[in-house]
Design an enzyme around this catalytic site. Structure first.
Site, PDB file in Angstrom:
ATOM      1  N   LYS A 114      -7.333 -41.669   0.872  1.00  0.00           N
ATOM      2  CA  LYS A 114      -7.109 -43.466   0.565  1.00  0.00           C
ATOM      3  C   LYS A 114      -7.922 -43.824  -0.598  1.00  0.00           C
ATOM      4  O   LYS A 114      -7.424 -44.541  -1.260  1.00  0.00           O
ATOM      5  CB  LYS A 114      -7.185 -44.001   2.001  1.00  0.00           C
ATOM      6  CG  LYS A 114      -6.113 -43.443   2.962  1.00  0.00           C
ATOM      7  CD  LYS A 114      -6.114 -44.458   4.367  1.00  0.00           C
ATOM      8  CE  LYS A 114      -4.808 -43.843   5.041  1.00  0.00           C
ATOM      9  NZ  LYS A 114      -5.104 -44.581   6.126  1.00  0.00           N
ATOM     10  N   LYS A 197       5.206 -34.585   4.106  1.00  0.00           N
ATOM     11  CA  LYS A 197       5.524 -35.465   5.477  1.00  0.00           C
ATOM     12  C   LYS A 197       6.270 -36.697   5.433  1.00  0.00           C
ATOM     13  O   LYS A 197       5.770 -37.450   4.231  1.00  0.00           O
ATOM     14  CB  LYS A 197       4.307 -35.453   6.276  1.00  0.00           C
ATOM     15  CG  LYS A 197       3.496 -36.522   6.246  1.00  0.00           C
ATOM     16  CD  LYS A 197       2.238 -36.638   7.493  1.00  0.00           C
ATOM     17  CE  LYS A 197       1.656 -37.891   7.318  1.00  0.00           C
ATOM     18  NZ  LYS A 197       1.653 -38.509   8.524  1.00  0.00           N
ATOM     19  N   LYS A 200       4.944 -43.486   6.188  1.00  0.00           N
ATOM     20  CA  LYS A 200       5.313 -44.742   6.152  1.00  0.00           C
ATOM     21  C   LYS A 200       5.092 -45.361   4.650  1.00  0.00           C
ATOM     22  O   LYS A 200       5.985 -46.027   4.011  1.00  0.00           O
ATOM     23  CB  LYS A 200       4.880 -45.718   6.899  1.00  0.00           C
ATOM     24  CG  LYS A 200       3.379 -46.116   7.052  1.00  0.00           C
ATOM     25  CD  LYS A 200       3.178 -47.299   7.978  1.00  0.00           C
ATOM     26  CE  LYS A 200       1.549 -47.160   8.437  1.00  0.00           C
ATOM     27  NZ  LYS A 200       1.387 -46.204   9.461  1.00  0.00           N
TER      28      LYS A 200
HETATM   29  P1  ADP Z   1       2.165 -42.651   8.809  1.00  0.00           P
HETATM   30  O1  ADP Z   1       1.614 -41.412   8.269  1.00  0.00           O
HETATM   31  O2  ADP Z   1       3.363 -43.025   8.578  1.00  0.00           O
HETATM   32  O3  ADP Z   1       1.027 -43.656   8.260  1.00  0.00           O
HETATM   33  P2  ADP Z   1       0.456 -42.812  11.121  1.00  0.00           P
HETATM   34  O4  ADP Z   1      -0.619 -42.035  10.404  1.00  0.00           O
HETATM   35  O5  ADP Z   1       0.174 -44.118  11.517  1.00  0.00           O
HETATM   36  O6  ADP Z   1       1.789 -42.569  10.490  1.00  0.00           O
HETATM   37  O7  ADP Z   1       0.679 -41.769  12.348  1.00  0.00           O
HETATM   38  C1  ADP Z   1       0.822 -42.302  13.654  1.00  0.00           C
HETATM   39  C2  ADP Z   1       1.450 -41.122  14.687  1.00  0.00           C
HETATM   40  O8  ADP Z   1       2.542 -40.583  13.962  1.00  0.00           O
HETATM   41  C3  ADP Z   1       0.247 -40.216  14.435  1.00  0.00           C
HETATM   42  O9  ADP Z   1       0.074 -39.421  15.712  1.00  0.00           O
HETATM   43  C4  ADP Z   1       0.831 -39.143  13.367  1.00  0.00           C
HETATM   44  O10 ADP Z   1       0.274 -37.714  13.731  1.00  0.00           O
HETATM   45  C5  ADP Z   1       2.246 -39.200  13.819  1.00  0.00           C
HETATM   46  N1  ADP Z   1       2.889 -38.815  12.429  1.00  0.00           N
HETATM   47  C6  ADP Z   1       2.942 -39.498  11.530  1.00  0.00           C
HETATM   48  N2  ADP Z   1       3.829 -39.050  10.772  1.00  0.00           N
HETATM   49  C7  ADP Z   1       4.444 -37.986  11.309  1.00  0.00           C
HETATM   50  C8  ADP Z   1       5.253 -36.780  10.702  1.00  0.00           C
HETATM   51  N3  ADP Z   1       5.989 -36.966   9.530  1.00  0.00           N
HETATM   52  N4  ADP Z   1       5.461 -35.652  11.604  1.00  0.00           N
HETATM   53  C9  ADP Z   1       4.806 -35.760  12.831  1.00  0.00           C
HETATM   54  N5  ADP Z   1       4.031 -36.548  13.225  1.00  0.00           N
HETATM   55  C10 ADP Z   1       3.728 -37.873  12.488  1.00  0.00           C
END
Ligand code: ADP
Length: 330
Positions: A114, A197, A200
């Site tokens: 980040k 992956k 968001k």
């Molecule tokens: P993002 O990656 O969209 O910013 P977060 O970091 O807020 O999402 O993740 C929230 C939860 O969702 C965490 O437990 C994370 O491991 C899970 N998560 C986020 N993206 C994925 C993905 N593409 N596949 C599986 N789990 C995910």
């Protein structure tokens, strides 16, 4: 025997959770409620690291809580609360920050990623100490297990190190938690770039499936998912990441095994798979959206649920913090 305790949370940093959040985390959280004493939080203090607009943050906190409930988090069986409603999280975070090495925190890859995007000068100190706040979230509740995605493994490692370090210095105080990672859906990939992956802030323009998006948009994104130049439907994440991702999502939502799906789709084209997957996703998303709307249309009830959750969370967190204070001379 008492059920082992688990803690997990998500940041309210989007209007909608996406399919990766749902299949990678929430489905798992819901399933764990039977076998575990589960504590689930909307971690709004963590979301401050991106300096959101106050009204937007409040709204996203509510929407995230509503989506937890719609996904099946049961506030009777589990504790569901908003992190900032329990002041002990911020208090323990300060204490633990004094036990965290500067170099140790500097090595966290999520911070490095980040900071690389924003520039170290632009990144705030909250982003840097984020893993310490996450450690506090977990350690306050004596959680034995933490359901996390692969991406959070390193943060759980620092949580374990902090617990062990504190215990070694001040006597047994914290439970040292273990990660709980579900393999099959540990990673849902971007529909537009199936080697990355779904995320968001990282997804391609058409690669994200938001749970609260217009169903027509969701169907369109699935129909235009990137696959490969072959014609054969088989599960091979290395050679066929796009098709394999579609099969993973289908299997997770329909409950049919991947082997069964591959058999059913023998001799059929990618178009058929996408069409059926769009139906499977919409069958889930349509009632989900209606349930979320129900919670958002009744703010008093949502507030009541979250107030009860905060009360129950505080009943566990406050004695932990009191013990910590006593042991360190506060
Ligand atoms: P993002 O990656 O969209 O910013 P977060 O970091 O807020 O999402 O993740 C929230 C939860 O969702 C965490 O437990 C994370 O491991 C899970 N998560 C986020 N993206 C994925 C993905 N593409 N596949 C599986 N789990 C995910």
């Amino acid at each position: 025997a008492p059920r082992p305790r688990i803690f997990s949370g998500m940041q309210p940093t989007a209007d909608s959770l996406h399919l990766g959040n749902y299949l990678g985390a929430l489905v798992n959280w819901v399933a764990l409620q039977d076998s575990h004493e589960a504590i689930y939080s909307v971690v709004d203090l963590h979301a401050l690291t991106v300096n959101p607009d106050p009204g937007v943050l409040l709204e996203r906190t509510r929407r995230t809580a509503a989506q937890y409930l719609a996904a099946g988090i049961d506030p009777q069986r589990s504790i569901l609360f908003v992190q900032s409603h329990v002041a002990e999280h911020a208090e323990l975070a300060w204490v633990l920050s004094c036990y965290t090495g500067f170099g140790e925190a500097s090595r966290m890859t999520q911070f490095k990623d980040k900071a690389a995007r924003q520039g170290t000068e632009g990144a705030n100190v909250g982003l840097f100490t984020y893993p310490v706040l996450m450690a506090s979230d977990i350690l306050l509740y004596d959680a034995a297990l933490v359901p996390v995605g692969e991406d959070q493994r390193q943060h759980l490692e620092i949580t374990r190190d902090l617990a062990q370090r504190f215990n070694a210095r001040h006597g047994d105080t914290f439970v040292v938690p273990e990660p709980h990672i579900v393999r099959a859906t540990a990673k849902i990939y971007d529909l537009g770039d199936p080697t990355a992956k779904m995320g968001k802030s990282t997804s391609t323009a058409t690669g994200l499936v938001d749970l609260l998006a217009d169903p027509a948009v969701i169907a369109k994104r699935i129909r235009s998912a990137v696959t490969d130049a072959e014609r054969e439907i088989r599960f091979d994440p290395e050679a066929k990441p796009g098709v394999s991702n579609l099969l993973t999502i289908h299997s997770a939502l329909s409950g049919r095994s991947i082997d069964q799906l591959v058999e059913d789709f023998t001799g059929r084209g990618y178009g058929d798979l996408k069409k059926e997957l769009a139906e499977v996703v919409l069958d889930f998303v349509t009632p989900f959206q209606a349930t979320v709307r129900g919670y958002l249309d009744d703010p008093a009830e949502l507030d009541r649920v979250l107030a009860v959750g905060a009360e129950r969370a505080r009943a566990i967190a406050a004695p932990t913090l009191a013990t910590v204070y006593e042991r360190i001379g506060l």
